[in-house]
Scaffold this motif. Structure first.
Motif, short mmCIF file in Angstrom:
data_model
loop_
_atom_site.label_atom_id
_atom_site.label_comp_id
_atom_site.label_asym_id
_atom_site.label_seq_id
_atom_site.Cartn_x
_atom_site.Cartn_y
_atom_site.Cartn_z
N ILE A 1 1.04 -1.29 -0.04
CA ILE A 1 -0.02 0.01 -0.28
C ILE A 1 1.00 1.03 0.01
O ILE A 1 0.58 2.27 -0.81
CB ILE A 1 -1.10 -0.10 1.13
N ALA A 2 1.72 1.26 1.03
CA ALA A 2 3.05 2.52 0.87
C ALA A 2 3.42 2.61 -0.76
O ALA A 2 3.69 3.93 -0.96
CB ALA A 2 3.93 2.33 1.92
N LEU A 3 3.93 1.66 -1.06
CA LEU A 3 4.26 1.79 -2.55
C LEU A 3 3.32 2.21 -3.58
O LEU A 3 3.43 3.14 -4.43
CB LEU A 3 5.06 0.49 -3.09
N LEU A 4 2.31 1.77 -3.45
CA LEU A 4 1.11 2.12 -4.26
C LEU A 4 0.83 3.68 -4.16
O LEU A 4 0.53 4.27 -5.05
CB LEU A 4 -0.11 1.13 -4.18
N ASN A 5 0.60 4.08 -2.94
CA ASN A 5 0.44 5.54 -2.72
C ASN A 5 1.44 6.42 -3.47
O ASN A 5 1.24 7.41 -3.97
CB ASN A 5 0.30 5.69 -1.17
N GLN A 6 2.87 5.87 -3.24
CA GLN A 6 3.94 6.47 -3.90
C GLN A 6 3.68 6.71 -5.50
O GLN A 6 3.94 7.64 -6.04
CB GLN A 6 5.11 5.86 -3.72
N PHE A 7 3.09 5.58 -6.02
CA PHE A 7 2.92 5.48 -7.18
C PHE A 7 1.72 6.53 -7.85
O PHE A 7 1.88 7.37 -8.66
CB PHE A 7 2.49 4.29 -7.75
N VAL A 8 0.65 6.49 -7.09
CA VAL A 8 -0.31 7.40 -7.29
C VAL A 8 0.18 9.00 -7.15
O VAL A 8 -0.25 9.58 -7.96
CB VAL A 8 -1.50 7.20 -6.07
N ASP A 9 0.78 9.13 -6.12
CA ASP A 9 1.56 10.69 -5.89
C ASP A 9 2.74 10.93 -6.82
O ASP A 9 3.15 12.24 -6.58
CB ASP A 9 1.98 10.72 -4.47
N ARG A 10 3.20 10.09 -7.63
CA ARG A 10 4.22 10.41 -8.21
C ARG A 10 4.10 11.41 -9.32
O ARG A 10 3.00 11.94 -9.79
CB ARG A 10 4.80 9.26 -8.96
N GLU A 11 5.17 12.01 -9.60
CA GLU A 11 5.08 13.07 -10.77
C GLU A 11 4.88 12.53 -12.22
O GLU A 11 5.18 11.39 -12.51
CB GLU A 11 6.34 13.90 -10.96
N PRO A 12 4.34 13.32 -13.29
CA PRO A 12 3.92 12.73 -14.56
C PRO A 12 5.17 12.17 -15.24
O PRO A 12 5.06 11.08 -15.95
CB PRO A 12 3.76 14.09 -15.28
N SER A 13 6.32 12.77 -14.85
CA SER A 13 7.64 12.26 -15.50
C SER A 13 8.18 10.75 -14.90
O SER A 13 9.00 10.19 -15.43
CB SER A 13 8.56 13.25 -15.48
#
Length: 127
Positions: free
Chosen positions: A42-54
């Motif tokens: 879940i922590a990793l998926l949250n990082q994925f959701v919050d990532r920059e477009p690049s």
């Protein structure tokens, strides 16, 4: 994997080649990380959701050490597959600006089991 002698990367490549188009993100997990669970994913998926477009890859890092699992966007997987012989780690090394580092103090991301000694240290019993 008929080419397992080529290393882990060839098995990873075979796995992503077998994925069809029904995904947004691929989570590349190692099978020898017993402390990776729901909270870590879940922590990793949250990082994925919050990532920059690049940013197309999310990789955990603990005290400067690369960790796993690593997440790859559909775009990254498609690009990897367009280059013969390209594998995930090589992609990350070639495009570090596209990797979102998730700095964590959670040792689960870097702990893996490679030897009987590792199993004993963790107090894991074999069945």
């Amino acid at each position: 994997n008929q080419h397992a002698s080529r290393g882990q990367g060839s098995s990873v490549r075979l796995a992503i080649e077998s994925i069809k188009n029904a995904f947004d993100v691929v989570v590349m997990c190692l099978s020898d990380q017993p402390q990776i669970g729901q909270d870590e994913l879940i922590a990793l998926l949250n990082q994925f959701v919050d990532r920059e477009p690049s940013e197309d890859v999310v990789m955990p890092q603990v005290r400067g050490q690369r960790g796993n699992p690593t997440l790859f966007s559909k775009k990254a997987v498609e690009e990897i597959l367009q280059i013969p012989g390209m594998v995930c780690r090589t992609f990350m090394d070639k495009y570090p600006e596209r990797v979102r580092l998730f700095n964590s103090d959670n040792n689960a991301y870097i702990l893996d089991i490679d030897t009987d000694e590792d199993i004993q240290k963790l107090g894991i019993t074999r069945s």
